[in-house]
Design an enzyme around this catalytic site. Structure first.
Site, PDB file in Angstrom:
ATOM      1  N   ALA A 279      95.218  52.518  29.520  1.00 15.41           N
ATOM      2  CA  ALA A 279      96.299  52.498  30.504  1.00 15.41           C
ATOM      3  C   ALA A 279      96.166  51.216  31.318  1.00 15.41           C
ATOM      4  CB  ALA A 279      96.219  53.717  31.412  1.00 15.41           C
TER       5      ALA A 279
ATOM      6  N   VAL B 119      90.683  51.337  31.029  1.00 20.17           N
ATOM      7  CA  VAL B 119      91.585  50.546  31.874  1.00 20.17           C
ATOM      8  C   VAL B 119      91.885  49.210  31.210  1.00 20.17           C
ATOM      9  CG1 VAL B 119      91.947  49.514  34.134  1.00 20.17           C
ATOM     10  CG2 VAL B 119      90.638  51.645  33.929  1.00 20.17           C
ATOM     11  N   LYS B 120      93.167  48.952  31.022  1.00 26.05           N
ATOM     12  CA  LYS B 120      93.619  47.706  30.399  1.00 26.05           C
ATOM     13  C   LYS B 120      93.779  46.632  31.476  1.00 26.05           C
ATOM     14  CE  LYS B 120      96.651  47.162  26.414  1.00 26.05           C
ATOM     15  NZ  LYS B 120      97.952  47.528  25.851  1.00 26.05           N
ATOM     16  N   ILE B 121      93.118  45.498  31.243  1.00 24.38           N
ATOM     17  CA  ILE B 121      93.099  44.403  32.215  1.00 24.38           C
ATOM     18  C   ILE B 121      93.553  43.117  31.526  1.00 24.38           C
ATOM     19  CG2 ILE B 121      91.629  43.031  33.748  1.00 24.38           C
ATOM     20  CD1 ILE B 121      91.552  45.814  34.732  1.00 24.38           C
TER      21      ILE B 121
END
Length: 215
Positions: A56, A82-84
């Protein structure tokens, strides 16, 4: 090689998960926008369907904002990743989050240097975008070969997710290169099932069986 489904469409995730083909899911704000539903609601539902990692993406562009969003996202489910984005601020956030035990997937990777930086910052996954490189006249799969070579040379544990997959050849080439994961749109995954000789073979078997039964 693991297959992630690149979608936020819950029905498609259920369909392919029932076949035992979904090892994880990747989403982004654009994919969730297509579904016309609340962002957090969609992520939570996907996490309840799939046992594997569900990526996400944060919206903030500064590291402080990214870290704040990440801490909220991981409260949704244990399998949230967590997509960064691959930026300096992004890498600062990845470094902080990795020390907190929060898994990250660094997205929008277009060079082996970027992949290496993300791994050194502490990323759990890196996502090189092959289709978008192809779109601008570069060889997207060559990037995958470079990343795999560099990671292999140093025993880097960060997993490589081949992203922006446009057709079955991307999937096959990824597997041949030893990529850890391909994240695949459901329409491309559907195409992996198909071969004209399979269809012809089934038609021949049925024809022969009908002829046998009608004797």
């Amino acid at each position: 090689m693991k297959f992630f489904l690149d979608t936020a469409n819950v029905e498609k995730i259920k369909e392919f998960n029932a076949l035992g083909l979904v090892d994880g899911v990747t989403t982004n704000p654009s994919l969730i926008k297509k579904e016309g539903r609340d962002f957090y609601e969609v992520i939570k539902e996907i996490c309840s369907i799939v046992d594997g990692p569900v990526s996400a993406e944060v919206i903030a562009l500064d590291s402080e904002g990214m870290v704040k969003e990440a801490r909220e996202l991981v409260k949704l489910a244990e399998n949230v990743v967590v997509k960064i984005p691959m930026t300096k601020e992004g890498m600062k956030a990845v470094n902080i989050l990795s020390k907190e035990g929060i898994k990250t997937n660094v997205t929008l990777i277009f060079s082996a240097n970027q992949a290496l930086l993300a791994a050194k910052a502490g990323a759990s996954y890196v996502s090189p975008f092959v289709g978008r490189l192809d779109d601008v006249g570069q060889d997207g799969m060559f990037l995958i070969s470079e990343v795999m070579q560099v990671f292999g040379a140093y025993g880097i544990e960060t997993e490589v997710i081949v992203a922006s997959v446009r057709h079955p050849i991307h999937v096959l080439e990824s597997a041949k290169m030893g990529a850890d994961i391909a994240t695949i749109p459901f329409d491309v995954l559907d195409k992996l099932f198909n071969h004209p000789l399979t269809d012809n073979g089934i038609a021949k078997f049925l024809s022969d069986w009908e002829a046998h039964m009608n004797r």
